[in-house]
Design a protein around this motif. Structure first.
Motif, short mmCIF file in Angstrom:
data_model
loop_
_atom_site.label_atom_id
_atom_site.label_comp_id
_atom_site.label_asym_id
_atom_site.label_seq_id
_atom_site.Cartn_x
_atom_site.Cartn_y
_atom_site.Cartn_z
N LYS A 31 0.80 -1.16 0.03
CA LYS A 31 0.05 -0.08 0.00
C LYS A 31 0.85 1.31 -0.06
CE LYS A 31 -3.87 2.10 2.69
NZ LYS A 31 -4.83 2.16 1.58
N ILE A 32 0.66 2.27 -0.77
CA ILE A 32 1.29 3.57 -0.92
C ILE A 32 0.34 4.62 -1.00
CG2 ILE A 32 3.32 2.19 -1.95
CD1 ILE A 32 2.53 3.56 -4.86
N LYS A 33 -0.89 4.39 -1.00
CA LYS A 33 -1.90 5.31 -1.09
C LYS A 33 -2.60 5.36 0.43
CE LYS A 33 -2.20 5.48 -5.98
NZ LYS A 33 -3.16 5.22 -7.19
N PHE A 34 -2.93 6.47 1.07
CA PHE A 34 -3.73 6.62 2.23
C PHE A 34 -4.64 7.67 2.16
CE2 PHE A 34 0.50 4.56 2.87
CZ PHE A 34 0.08 3.54 3.76
N GLY A 35 -6.05 7.49 2.43
CA GLY A 35 -6.99 8.31 2.63
C GLY A 35 -6.98 8.73 4.15
N PHE A 36 -7.81 9.60 4.19
CA PHE A 36 -8.00 10.32 5.61
C PHE A 36 -8.32 9.33 6.70
CE2 PHE A 36 -10.04 12.60 9.23
CZ PHE A 36 -9.02 13.72 9.43
N PHE A 37 -9.20 8.66 6.23
CA PHE A 37 -9.93 7.78 7.22
C PHE A 37 -9.30 6.19 6.87
CE2 PHE A 37 -13.29 10.90 6.46
CZ PHE A 37 -13.32 11.18 7.77
N ASP A 38 -8.12 6.25 6.30
CA ASP A 38 -7.61 4.83 6.33
C ASP A 38 -7.31 4.26 7.29
OD1 ASP A 38 -8.45 5.03 3.57
OD2 ASP A 38 -6.18 4.63 3.05
N GLY A 64 -4.56 2.20 9.99
CA GLY A 64 -3.14 1.99 9.97
C GLY A 64 -2.26 3.41 10.10
N ILE A 65 -3.16 4.47 10.37
CA ILE A 65 -2.09 5.67 10.34
C ILE A 65 -2.88 6.36 11.36
CG2 ILE A 65 -1.78 5.59 7.91
CD1 ILE A 65 -3.86 8.02 7.64
N LYS A 66 -1.80 7.31 12.08
CA LYS A 66 -2.32 8.14 13.05
C LYS A 66 -1.42 9.57 12.78
CE LYS A 66 1.46 7.01 16.27
NZ LYS A 66 1.81 6.59 17.63
N LYS A 67 -1.78 10.50 13.70
CA LYS A 67 -1.44 12.02 13.14
C LYS A 67 -2.28 12.50 11.81
CE LYS A 67 1.59 12.39 16.22
NZ LYS A 67 1.46 13.21 17.43
N ARG A 68 -3.61 11.93 11.69
CA ARG A 68 -4.43 12.15 10.35
C ARG A 68 -4.51 13.62 9.89
NH1 ARG A 68 -7.14 7.43 9.34
NH2 ARG A 68 -6.97 6.00 11.07
N THR A 69 -4.59 14.59 10.75
CA THR A 69 -4.56 16.14 10.28
C THR A 69 -3.28 16.28 9.13
OG1 THR A 69 -3.61 16.80 12.26
CG2 THR A 69 -6.00 16.68 12.12
N ARG A 70 -2.23 15.50 9.63
CA ARG A 70 -1.25 16.10 8.68
C ARG A 70 -1.44 15.32 7.21
NH1 ARG A 70 3.71 14.26 12.84
NH2 ARG A 70 3.36 15.76 14.37
N ASN A 71 -2.41 14.39 7.01
CA ASN A 71 -2.78 13.71 5.84
C ASN A 71 -3.78 14.74 4.87
OD1 ASN A 71 -2.41 11.69 4.04
ND2 ASN A 71 -4.36 10.36 4.66
N LEU A 72 -3.84 15.70 5.42
CA LEU A 72 -4.65 16.70 4.52
C LEU A 72 -4.28 17.48 3.52
CD1 LEU A 72 -7.22 17.92 7.47
CD2 LEU A 72 -7.81 16.21 5.48
N ARG A 73 -4.12 17.27 2.41
CA ARG A 73 -3.73 18.18 1.39
C ARG A 73 -4.29 19.24 0.85
NH1 ARG A 73 -2.73 19.01 -4.14
NH2 ARG A 73 -0.64 19.80 -4.67
#
Length: 261
Positions: free
Chosen positions: A134-141, A143-152
């Protein structure tokens, strides 16, 4: 402007494979890829040779013998050979958002370095991450944390201005700068061995030399793959080297990149 994408790595080909897949997926390719390899085994070499046949941009592999953590040395060797005017730096455990290169290029400006955010991929998700590649991550995916950093949100990135003091959010796994600004302070200080402070000490000297910093928020995103903390036995020594650069307002290190130029 020509760009060199600089990726540091050490003996984790599974992670590097995902990173290079994310390079292949970039919306805008760098002009070249430099892999600064701090002494990895043949598995990493074979992986890089495989991607040299797949990727559009040429890959140049810089390697030296494994004699412990000597990242500063191999980074200097790679930067010295960079053909790009502008260097975008990431780590071999940081998957890049598809617009990572595009974002760093878009906000590049004279006498400024950029530092971006990283989204953390959690330990429990690693088996699924590597199995699925996996190389693409949506906001609600998962396995990730610090989600606000995933907002482009490019329009919001304009709220962040240049500053003349180093931020505690600066990380060497997501930073970009002009090659001439690095050479002007003699690159990474090769007195740094073992984990810690080699990236921030370089930035401190660059800022002492008049380069400003700008936070790359809401753009230039990377996804950091969880791993165990590296040996920190030399951290105090490295921290003291950085403190010396601050106290003396250093603009130059004696043991640096000039020997390779």
């Amino acid at each position: 402007m020509k760009t060199s994408l600089l990726i540091s790595t050490y003996n984790w080909p599974k992670a590097l494979e995902l990173v290079l897949l994310s390079v292949h997926n970039q919306s805008e390719q760098p002009d070249e890829i430099l892999i600064a390899d701090d002494g990895s085994s043949e598995d990493t070499k074979r992986l890089i040779e495989d991607f040299q046949k797949k990727l559009i941009a040429p890959i140049h592999h810089f390697w030296h013998e494994d004699k412990g953590f000597r990242k500063a040395i191999i980074l200097n060797k790679a930067i010295a050979e960079a053909k790009g005017d502008y260097i975008i730096q990431a780590d071999g455990d940081c998957i890049m958002h598809k617009d990572f290169v595009r974002d760093h290029k878009a906000l590049a400006q004279k006498n400024v370095y950029l530092f971006g955010s990283r989204v953390n991929i959690q330990e429990k998700f690693l088996p699924k991450l590597f199995d699925s590649q996996k190389i693409k991550f949506g906001f609600f995916d998962e396995g990730i944390k610090k989600r606000t950093r995933n907002l482009r949100i490019p329009i919001l990135s304009g709220l962040y201005k240049t500053k003349n003091e180093i931020s505690d959010k600066m990380r060497g796994c997501n930073v970009s700068f002009w090659k001439k600004d690095v050479v002007a302070v003699n690159g990474y200080n090769e007195a740094f061995e073992g984990w810690g402070r080699e990236d921030s000490e370089l930035i401190i000297r660059m800022m002492n030399n008049g380069v400003l910093g700008r936070r790359l928020r809401y753009r230039g995103i990377v996804y950091h793959i969880w791993h165990r903390v590296k040996d920190q036995s030399r951290f105090e020594i490295n921290d003291n080297l950085q403190s010396k650069a601050v106290a003396e307002k250093s603009k130059w290190c004696e043991n640096g990149i000039d020997k390779y130029l």
